[in-house]
Design a protein around this motif. Sequence first.
Motif, short mmCIF file in Angstrom:
data_model
loop_
_atom_site.label_atom_id
_atom_site.label_comp_id
_atom_site.label_asym_id
_atom_site.label_seq_id
_atom_site.Cartn_x
_atom_site.Cartn_y
_atom_site.Cartn_z
N ILE A 1 0.82 -1.21 0.00
CA ILE A 1 0.00 0.00 0.00
C ILE A 1 0.86 1.26 0.00
O ILE A 1 0.38 2.35 -0.34
CB ILE A 1 -0.96 -0.01 1.22
N TYR A 2 2.13 1.11 0.36
CA TYR A 2 3.03 2.26 0.36
C TYR A 2 3.10 2.92 -1.02
O TYR A 2 3.13 4.16 -1.13
CB TYR A 2 4.44 1.84 0.79
N PHE A 3 3.11 2.13 -2.07
CA PHE A 3 3.40 2.66 -3.41
C PHE A 3 2.31 3.59 -3.94
O PHE A 3 2.62 4.69 -4.41
CB PHE A 3 3.68 1.51 -4.36
N PRO A 4 1.02 3.23 -3.86
CA PRO A 4 0.01 4.22 -4.25
C PRO A 4 -0.01 5.43 -3.32
O PRO A 4 -0.23 6.56 -3.78
CB PRO A 4 -1.31 3.44 -4.18
N ILE A 5 0.25 5.21 -2.03
CA ILE A 5 0.28 6.34 -1.10
C ILE A 5 1.41 7.29 -1.45
O ILE A 5 1.23 8.51 -1.49
CB ILE A 5 0.44 5.82 0.35
N SER A 6 2.60 6.73 -1.72
CA SER A 6 3.77 7.58 -2.00
C SER A 6 3.60 8.36 -3.30
O SER A 6 4.24 9.39 -3.49
CB SER A 6 5.03 6.71 -2.09
N TYR A 7 2.73 7.87 -4.18
CA TYR A 7 2.51 8.58 -5.46
C TYR A 7 1.48 9.71 -5.30
O TYR A 7 1.68 10.82 -5.79
CB TYR A 7 2.05 7.59 -6.52
N LEU B 1 15.76 0.42 -0.05
CA LEU B 1 16.63 0.72 -1.18
C LEU B 1 15.83 0.91 -2.47
O LEU B 1 16.08 1.85 -3.25
CB LEU B 1 17.65 -0.41 -1.37
N LEU B 2 14.86 0.04 -2.70
CA LEU B 2 14.05 0.14 -3.91
C LEU B 2 13.24 1.43 -3.94
O LEU B 2 13.22 2.15 -4.95
CB LEU B 2 13.10 -1.06 -4.01
N SER B 3 12.57 1.74 -2.83
CA SER B 3 11.70 2.92 -2.80
C SER B 3 12.49 4.22 -2.72
O SER B 3 11.99 5.28 -3.11
CB SER B 3 10.73 2.82 -1.62
N TRP B 4 13.72 4.17 -2.23
CA TRP B 4 14.54 5.39 -2.10
C TRP B 4 15.20 5.76 -3.43
O TRP B 4 15.27 6.94 -3.78
CB TRP B 4 15.60 5.18 -1.01
N TYR B 5 15.67 4.76 -4.16
CA TYR B 5 16.48 5.04 -5.35
C TYR B 5 15.73 4.91 -6.67
O TYR B 5 16.14 5.48 -7.68
CB TYR B 5 17.71 4.12 -5.39
N LEU B 6 14.63 4.14 -6.71
CA LEU B 6 13.94 3.91 -7.97
C LEU B 6 12.65 4.70 -8.05
O LEU B 6 12.13 5.19 -7.05
CB LEU B 6 13.64 2.41 -8.13
N SER B 7 12.11 4.81 -9.26
CA SER B 7 10.80 5.43 -9.43
C SER B 7 9.73 4.54 -8.81
O SER B 7 9.98 3.37 -8.52
CB SER B 7 10.51 5.63 -10.92
N THR B 8 8.54 5.10 -8.63
CA THR B 8 7.46 4.33 -7.99
C THR B 8 7.16 3.06 -8.77
O THR B 8 7.00 1.98 -8.18
CB THR B 8 6.19 5.19 -7.88
N PHE B 9 7.08 3.15 -10.09
CA PHE B 9 6.76 1.99 -10.91
C PHE B 9 7.85 0.94 -10.83
O PHE B 9 7.57 -0.26 -10.64
CB PHE B 9 6.56 2.41 -12.38
N GLU B 10 9.11 1.35 -10.95
CA GLU B 10 10.23 0.40 -10.87
C GLU B 10 10.30 -0.25 -9.48
O GLU B 10 10.57 -1.45 -9.36
CB GLU B 10 11.54 1.12 -11.18
N ALA B 11 10.04 0.57 -8.45
CA ALA B 11 10.13 0.05 -7.08
C ALA B 11 9.05 -0.99 -6.80
O ALA B 11 9.32 -2.01 -6.16
CB ALA B 11 10.02 1.21 -6.09
#
Length: 467
Positions: free
Chosen positions: A305-311, A428-438
């Motif tokens: 759920i982090y990924f839609p929230i972070s966007y 690491l994924l969420s810090w360095y990559l785009s939302t889609f890539e992460a």
Amino acid sequence: MNIKRLFRDFGFVISSNLLTLIILTIVILVVPKLIGVEEYGYWQLFMFYSGYLGLLPLGWLDGIYLRYGGEKYERLNKSLFHSQFILLMIMQSFFALIIIIAAMIIHDKQYSFILYALAIFLLIYIAQSFCKFVLQITNRIREYSEVTILANVIYVVTVISLIVVNVRDFRLLIISFIFGNFVALLYAMYVLKDLFFQHYANRKFWSLGEAAINIRVGSQLLIANVAAMLIIGVVRMGIQHSWGVATFGKVSLTLSISNLLMVFINAISLIIFPKLKRIDPDKVNGLYSVIRDILMPLIFFGMLIYFPISYFIPLWLPKYDSALIYMSVLFPMIAYQSKFEILSNTFMKVLRMERQLLFINVITLVISVVLTVISVFVLHNLTATIFVIIIVMAIRSTISELYVKNKLHVKFSSEMLLETVMVVLFILLSWYLSTFEAIIGYMVILALYLLIKKNDIIRAVKRVKML
């Protein structure tokens, strides 16, 4: 353990906490959008300080929790509990008076108002906490859930009403919060009317002896709770001291968003404690492994759920964008908080390991203070200070799990390592990559994790069905 009763209780609590989650989401997302950053910071200061009010009973409620957990409501000595409530509120009135005197001395109007509000809320909060403790320890989960729902519904309805009439004052938001809890308190007292509204002639129950026993039993748990609250609290205080109220509010918003899933985690721990107190102690170690093998896959799956929230959150709250970047660091701390609250904290209370719990929290607090001093006063680096939070959460979770592991003679060292790898990769994924890539990367490692844990999960589910 009655599995049907267990799932029914889960249904009550999950429903109430789902509603709470929706309400908190509305408040977290809408309020900072409509009021100024500094106003939001003052509101968060009140919420921050109010979180420490539960310490003022000095372990009284914690002693009741430990001594009477798992009792049936019908078997409680109502007169004894009634007298404990009266004596407890006399003590809290004394503390409220001290807070009022402090408010009268302070010249800053905003801080003075916050203290006056805290004094009023203290009496409401402790009285409501007493009621909720009684409902929880006697497994009256439905009524407990209703009290929680009522407080939150009235709160959010009042807040929305203020927004509709274009009111943007943080003071009225605080008043709304207090009002919602006051109404919930009245309902809780009605639910426990045979405990509160009674006449009896036997005054021997009006004894300080019972209070002394409860405080003595609960004192170690109280100090452990103080240390636990200060672990993150000192970091937040350091942020307020060095970067001001506005930054404090921004970071608090990020923490609030990151902790949304903890609503459900706390619901699970709420149900498990009285259940575990009623079962055969020899079966506790088996249940620990079962709960662990089901909980952690659910937590890691829920972290999606982090990924839609972070966007969407930065688009909705652009004024908070500078702090929301830290959500990628703070969000995975739910993995450590979940393990600690449901597994370590709950089982250590059931096993009466208050002294060990106290030691763990104090050691972690010392580490938190040292790292906060370095990151705030030596490095003066906000990013490093945010990382302190996830580090100390990981340390506390790991140490407490090792204690429980030795007590119950269960083995899960490889699982602890695997879970740490999952958290590090998520950051690491969420810090360095785009939302889609992460999200693609995290779904891959999540699939690998579930594949590794497949047999453990299947075995745990079978064990649950056999309860």
